[in-house]
Scaffold this motif. Sequence first.
Motif, PDB file in Angstrom:
ATOM      1  N   LEU A  62       0.870  -1.169   0.000  1.00 29.40           N
ATOM      2  CA  LEU A  62       0.000   0.000   0.000  1.00 29.40           C
ATOM      3  C   LEU A  62       0.906   1.218   0.000  1.00 29.40           C
ATOM      4  O   LEU A  62       1.741   1.372   0.895  1.00 29.40           O
ATOM      5  CB  LEU A  62      -0.915  -0.010   1.228  1.00 29.40           C
ATOM      6  CG  LEU A  62      -1.910   1.135   1.336  1.00 29.40           C
ATOM      7  CD1 LEU A  62      -2.905   1.109   0.180  1.00 29.40           C
ATOM      8  CD2 LEU A  62      -2.647   1.056   2.666  1.00 29.40           C
ATOM      9  N   THR A  63       0.755   2.044  -1.018  1.00 26.82           N
ATOM     10  CA  THR A  63       1.631   3.195  -1.201  1.00 26.82           C
ATOM     11  C   THR A  63       0.798   4.456  -1.364  1.00 26.82           C
ATOM     12  O   THR A  63      -0.216   4.434  -2.071  1.00 26.82           O
ATOM     13  CB  THR A  63       2.495   3.000  -2.466  1.00 26.82           C
ATOM     14  OG1 THR A  63       3.139   1.738  -2.397  1.00 26.82           O
ATOM     15  CG2 THR A  63       3.527   4.096  -2.614  1.00 26.82           C
TER      16      THR A  63
ATOM     17  N   ALA B  64      -3.273   9.897  -3.890  1.00 24.93           N
ATOM     18  CA  ALA B  64      -3.981   8.643  -4.169  1.00 24.93           C
ATOM     19  C   ALA B  64      -3.294   7.494  -3.445  1.00 24.93           C
ATOM     20  O   ALA B  64      -2.114   7.578  -3.089  1.00 24.93           O
ATOM     21  CB  ALA B  64      -4.011   8.386  -5.675  1.00 24.93           C
ATOM     22  N   LEU B  65      -4.038   6.429  -3.242  1.00 26.53           N
ATOM     23  CA  LEU B  65      -3.499   5.231  -2.603  1.00 26.53           C
ATOM     24  C   LEU B  65      -3.370   4.142  -3.656  1.00 26.53           C
ATOM     25  O   LEU B  65      -4.323   3.869  -4.404  1.00 26.53           O
ATOM     26  CB  LEU B  65      -4.422   4.766  -1.485  1.00 26.53           C
ATOM     27  CG  LEU B  65      -4.561   5.753  -0.334  1.00 26.53           C
ATOM     28  CD1 LEU B  65      -5.734   5.377   0.549  1.00 26.53           C
ATOM     29  CD2 LEU B  65      -3.285   5.809   0.465  1.00 26.53           C
ATOM     30  N   ARG B  66      -2.201   3.516  -3.716  1.00 28.60           N
ATOM     31  CA  ARG B  66      -1.958   2.434  -4.679  1.00 28.60           C
ATOM     32  C   ARG B  66      -1.849   1.128  -3.907  1.00 28.60           C
ATOM     33  O   ARG B  66      -1.017   0.978  -3.017  1.00 28.60           O
ATOM     34  CB  ARG B  66      -0.680   2.681  -5.463  1.00 28.60           C
ATOM     35  CG  ARG B  66      -0.473   1.683  -6.582  1.00 28.60           C
ATOM     36  CD  ARG B  66       0.724   2.116  -7.431  1.00 28.60           C
ATOM     37  NE  ARG B  66       0.657   1.612  -8.773  1.00 28.60           N
ATOM     38  CZ  ARG B  66       1.261   0.515  -9.190  1.00 28.60           C
ATOM     39  NH1 ARG B  66       1.981  -0.197  -8.342  1.00 28.60           N
ATOM     40  NH2 ARG B  66       1.167   0.133 -10.437  1.00 28.60           N
TER      41      ARG B  66
ATOM     42  N   LEU C  74     -14.397   1.390  -8.310  1.00 28.21           N
ATOM     43  CA  LEU C  74     -13.871   2.201  -7.211  1.00 28.21           C
ATOM     44  C   LEU C  74     -12.490   2.781  -7.483  1.00 28.21           C
ATOM     45  O   LEU C  74     -12.065   3.697  -6.782  1.00 28.21           O
ATOM     46  CB  LEU C  74     -13.830   1.383  -5.920  1.00 28.21           C
ATOM     47  CG  LEU C  74     -15.179   0.967  -5.352  1.00 28.21           C
ATOM     48  CD1 LEU C  74     -14.979   0.146  -4.077  1.00 28.21           C
ATOM     49  CD2 LEU C  74     -16.062   2.171  -5.088  1.00 28.21           C
ATOM     50  N   SER C  75     -11.794   2.255  -8.476  1.00 29.44           N
ATOM     51  CA  SER C  75     -10.426   2.684  -8.765  1.00 29.44           C
ATOM     52  C   SER C  75     -10.412   3.716  -9.880  1.00 29.44           C
ATOM     53  O   SER C  75     -11.221   3.660 -10.794  1.00 29.44           O
ATOM     54  CB  SER C  75      -9.578   1.490  -9.207  1.00 29.44           C
ATOM     55  OG  SER C  75      -9.596   0.476  -8.240  1.00 29.44           O
ATOM     56  N   ARG C  76      -9.449   4.622  -9.809  1.00 30.39           N
ATOM     57  CA  ARG C  76      -9.297   5.532 -10.943  1.00 30.39           C
ATOM     58  C   ARG C  76      -8.559   4.830 -12.076  1.00 30.39           C
ATOM     59  O   ARG C  76      -8.670   5.217 -13.233  1.00 30.39           O
ATOM     60  CB  ARG C  76      -8.584   6.819 -10.533  1.00 30.39           C
ATOM     61  CG  ARG C  76      -7.117   6.641 -10.209  1.00 30.39           C
ATOM     62  CD  ARG C  76      -6.464   7.961  -9.875  1.00 30.39           C
ATOM     63  NE  ARG C  76      -5.050   7.788  -9.614  1.00 30.39           N
ATOM     64  CZ  ARG C  76      -4.281   8.761  -9.181  1.00 30.39           C
ATOM     65  NH1 ARG C  76      -4.789   9.957  -8.959  1.00 30.39           N
ATOM     66  NH2 ARG C  76      -3.003   8.532  -8.972  1.00 30.39           N
TER      67      ARG C  76
ATOM     68  N   ILE D 100      -6.677   4.230  -5.768  1.00 33.82           N
ATOM     69  CA  ILE D 100      -7.870   4.856  -5.210  1.00 33.82           C
ATOM     70  C   ILE D 100      -7.577   6.344  -5.065  1.00 33.82           C
ATOM     71  O   ILE D 100      -6.592   6.725  -4.422  1.00 33.82           O
ATOM     72  CB  ILE D 100      -8.209   4.269  -3.816  1.00 33.82           C
ATOM     73  CG1 ILE D 100      -8.337   2.753  -3.863  1.00 33.82           C
ATOM     74  CG2 ILE D 100      -9.465   4.927  -3.247  1.00 33.82           C
ATOM     75  CD1 ILE D 100      -9.444   2.236  -4.747  1.00 33.82           C
ATOM     76  N   PRO D 101      -8.419   7.206  -5.658  1.00 30.94           N
ATOM     77  CA  PRO D 101      -8.177   8.638  -5.515  1.00 30.94           C
ATOM     78  C   PRO D 101      -8.174   9.036  -4.045  1.00 30.94           C
ATOM     79  O   PRO D 101      -8.980   8.538  -3.256  1.00 30.94           O
ATOM     80  CB  PRO D 101      -9.356   9.282  -6.245  1.00 30.94           C
ATOM     81  CG  PRO D 101      -9.876   8.226  -7.147  1.00 30.94           C
ATOM     82  CD  PRO D 101      -9.597   6.915  -6.453  1.00 30.94           C
TER      83      PRO D 101
END
Length: 137
Positions: free
Chosen positions: A59-60, A66-68, A100-102, A119-120
């Motif tokens: 999780l970055t 944004a969260l990757r 839910l994901s960009r 995720i934005p």
Amino acid sequence: MEIDLTAEPHPVITARSTVRDALTARSVPDPIREDTVLVTCELVANAALHAGGPGMLQLTVLADGALRIAVSDASTEPPRRRQASLGRPGGHGLQVVHLLSRDWGTMAVPGGKTVWAEIPGDAPQAPGGPPKEVEGG
């Protein structure tokens, strides 16, 4: 954040609680936190059901907030969205990830692949684009 789910007897439960706790500790707003937790669970569950089990979960936080989420597994087969049906289970996981994901996609890595989703964070929620296959390692 990075955790190895390889030896976890219940990887979805472990991923859900670890990601939720990490985002709560960082005061990530509820809607973003819950979207991130749901997408994480879907990616880990897909790895468990279709790819021999998940490996590393990463999780970055990206530069734009944004969260990757990235989940590795030992399969080289890319995930495929199935036609979901209300009358039978399954087929909804990647649709949830897509909505839910960009953006989301796969990346070939030594020994398998990594499936990722973004995720934005601060940006307004945007629908996901088509999955992308990314060459690399």
